[in-house]
Design a protein around this motif. Structure first.
Motif, PDB file in Angstrom:
ATOM      1  N   THR A   1       0.837  -1.211   0.000  1.00 20.73           N
ATOM      2  CA  THR A   1       0.000   0.000   0.000  1.00 20.73           C
ATOM      3  C   THR A   1       0.865   1.251   0.000  1.00 20.73           C
TER       4      THR A   1
ATOM      5  N   LEU B   1      -1.412   3.704  -2.213  1.00 20.36           N
ATOM      6  CA  LEU B   1      -2.842   3.373  -2.197  1.00 20.36           C
ATOM      7  C   LEU B   1      -3.492   3.773  -0.874  1.00 20.36           C
TER       8      LEU B   1
ATOM      9  N   ARG C   1      -8.634   5.390   0.690  1.00 16.70           N
ATOM     10  CA  ARG C   1      -9.424   4.172   0.910  1.00 16.70           C
ATOM     11  C   ARG C   1     -10.184   3.754  -0.329  1.00 16.70           C
TER      12      ARG C   1
ATOM     13  N   PHE D   1      -7.719   2.177  -2.716  1.00 15.09           N
ATOM     14  CA  PHE D   1      -7.313   0.852  -2.241  1.00 15.09           C
ATOM     15  C   PHE D   1      -8.412  -0.171  -2.518  1.00 15.09           C
TER      16      PHE D   1
END
Length: 567
Positions: free
Chosen positions: A352, A357, A360, A363
């Motif tokens: 991440t 990312l 939210r 992601f």
């Protein structure tokens, strides 16, 4: 307060769960962060968590009495203390997360000293291989380099009087003594403990510097040494009459009044020694027998099965620890067999950061694409029967070194198969698969060496935030292993739940001392317990187990074997 019938005796009290987040282990060095970057003391933070919990109970009036306290800690952890029981300093701490060149060098030296046969016999006594994540090479490196390891905190071997654990330091602070025993469970994770005889392993201790040998703590089962908050403070080289500050701070945890002034008005609270978090997670996941295997993905990852193997038992004498797995003590009667990865959920956390990312929504979008890619790979196999070779990205997920199953020193993260067309979802999917494939290898070794006795294969009981929050990972685990994965949502914190179970059984066993000579703790009441609610189940798609995951595991093994000479 439990009804003593096993099922339902442990219930979380709504509104009393408290936590304080604090990074406790330094990456690579494995040193325990006794004070964090904000200046917060680790043990003060633990005390404040107890404060919060007791405050919540007090607001409920006289409805509850604290009868017992259980203690679960990450393992391995080892902390040097001085004659007053205070930690010597960060440099005189050890943990499972060590991956330094100095300690790896000590591992190589030990292997040359012992030879292949000596390593095997050590493994069969301690249940652990020679590896940087254990105490033997770390202690040798620490004491060998003591002259260069001194810092402003005076972290040198001359100040070290005793080695303790997080749990034993807390308990000694609370009861008003400088030192405490360490449980078989915590000692077992050090790699210095003979799990067959339940004592420090004499041959392993002989390999330590002489200055270390007399500083190892006394051992006993977690339920053998009962502590309580006492009224007198710590001893400092003798008797000390300083009042214990915890006596007034935590009256609920005091020793019984009969022990203080001969009265009988308060039976007192019993505090039990620390237990490895892996053992607690197993029991909290309802995995007290070989019919169920606990699989956890939190920051790290592990798969473990619990077996009844009493110390010094005839059956234990014939038992062989499977190569590539560990064997740790839960208590005098039971062992935990399995394997662990230093990096589990931390792989997603790292990816991440690397792929930026943090948003939210972004992601979640990439994670959704991971699921679509997996389904697409499966669909391509379905459309091309007989074409079982898989052209994809292969990963060795060892960001912080390798533990199970190879225990290779200096192992690192490697990825093979990236092209110009590779996207963030391809990278993330391959990283997630890398973790699952290593867990699959651990599960394979467990199943080969431990019979479940039920037929149809054991059940996998999922726990840890990685598996609880990520349905794609659970499905990957089911498909890779060919076993059904169950997620029990009725218990929010399985490690704490298991710790409470073990504390309850120890409490009841002590109260019924002399009534039952079976010697069995939790396997009697808890072995066949099932989750109360209906668990979320991920069923394996066996076609893809053979056509997708078996070739993927073979590719990963080739990658690791190919690059490991460079480590």
């Amino acid at each position: 307060d439990g009804d003593g019938d096993g099922d339902g005796a442990v219930e979380p009290i709504e509104g009393c769960s408290t936590q304080r987040k604090m990074r406790t282990v330094e990456p690579n060095t494995g040193k325990i962060l006794l004070t964090n970057e904000d200046g917060k003391d680790l043990f003060d933070e633990i005390d404040l968590t107890v404060d919060d919990t007791l405050d919540s109970l007090r607001r409920m009036g006289d409805k509850y009495q604290v009868c017992a306290v259980g203690f679960s800690t990450f393992c391995m952890n080892f902390i040097a203390v001085d004659d007053k029981g205070n930690p010597v300093g960060k440099k005189a701490t050890l943990s499972y997360a060590c991956n330094t060149d100095e300690v790896a060098s000590e591992c190589r030296l030990l292997k040359s000293i012992l030879g292949r046969q000596g390593q095997k016999t050590l493994y069969q006594r301690t249940g652990t291989p020679l590896h940087s994540g254990y105490a033997l090479p770390q202690l040798r490196a620490l004491y060998t380099n003591a002259s260069t390891n001194q810092d402003d905190s005076g972290s040198n071997e001359e100040n070290i009087v005793m080695w303790q654990t997080l749990a034993s330091i807390c308990l000694s602070r609370w009861q008003g003594t400088p030192f405490s025993n360490v449980s078989f469970s915590e000692a077992s994770w050090t790699g210095l403990f003979n799990f067959r005889s339940c004592e420090w392993d004499k041959e392993a201790i002989a390999l330590l510097p002489e200055a270390v040998r007399d500083t190892l703590p006394p051992l006993c089962d977690y339920s053998d040494k009962v502590n309580s908050v006492g009224g007198i403070g710590r001893m400092k080289g003798g008797v000390d009459s300083t009042p214990n500050p915890y006596w007034d701070r935590w009256p609920e945890l005091r020793v019984g009044t009969s022990d203080v002034d001969g009265g009988t008005s308060f039976s007192g609270c019993k505090m039990f020694l620390g237990i490895g978090d892996g053992a607690c997670a197993n029991i909290g996941s309802w995995c007290g027998s070989c019919s169920k295997i606990a699989v956890t993905i939190g920051t790290s990852a592990a798969a473990r099965v619990c077996l009844p193997l009493p110390a010094n038992d005839e059956v234990l004498g014939r038992f062989v620890v499977p190569e590539g797995l560990f064997c740790y003590r839960v208590d005098r009667e039971h062992v935990l067999i399995g394997g662990a990865l230093t990096d589990g959920g931390s792989v997603i956390e790292w990816a991440t950061d690397l792929l930026n990312l943090h948003d939210r929504c972004l992601f979640d979008k990439v994670m959704s694409e991971v699921g679509e890619l997996l389904n697409s790979d499966y669909a391509n196999i379905d459309r091309a029967p007989g074409s079982e070779s898989r052209k994809s990205i292969s990963v060795s997920p060892f960001l912080s070194g390798e533990r199970s199953t190879g225990y290779r020193e200096g192992a690192c993260f490697c990825m093979m198969g990236l092209t110009r067309e590779s996207k963030a979802a391809d990278f993330l999917k391959a990283s997630m698969e890398g973790v699952i494939l290593r867990l699959g290898k651990i599960l394979e070794l467990i199943r080969i060496n431990v019979e479940d006795g039920k037929g149809g294969g054991p059940r996998l009981m999922a726990s840890g935030t990685g598996l609880e929050r990520n349905g794609i990972w659970r499905q990957m685990l089911a498909d890779c292993s060919g076993l059904e994965v169950e997620l029990d949502t009725s218990v929010p914190e399985k490690t704490s739940f298991g710790c409470a179970m073990l504390a309850l059984v120890a409490f009841e066993t002590e109260n019924k001392e002399g009534e039952d000579d079976s010697g069995s703790l939790y396997l009697g009441p808890y072995q066949e317990l099932e989750p109360k609610g209906t668990p979320e189940r991920s069923s394996p798609r066996l076609t893809f187990t053979e056509k997708y995951w078996v070739p993927a595991m073979e590719e990963q093994e080739k990658l690791i074997e190919g690059v490991s000479p460079l480590w």
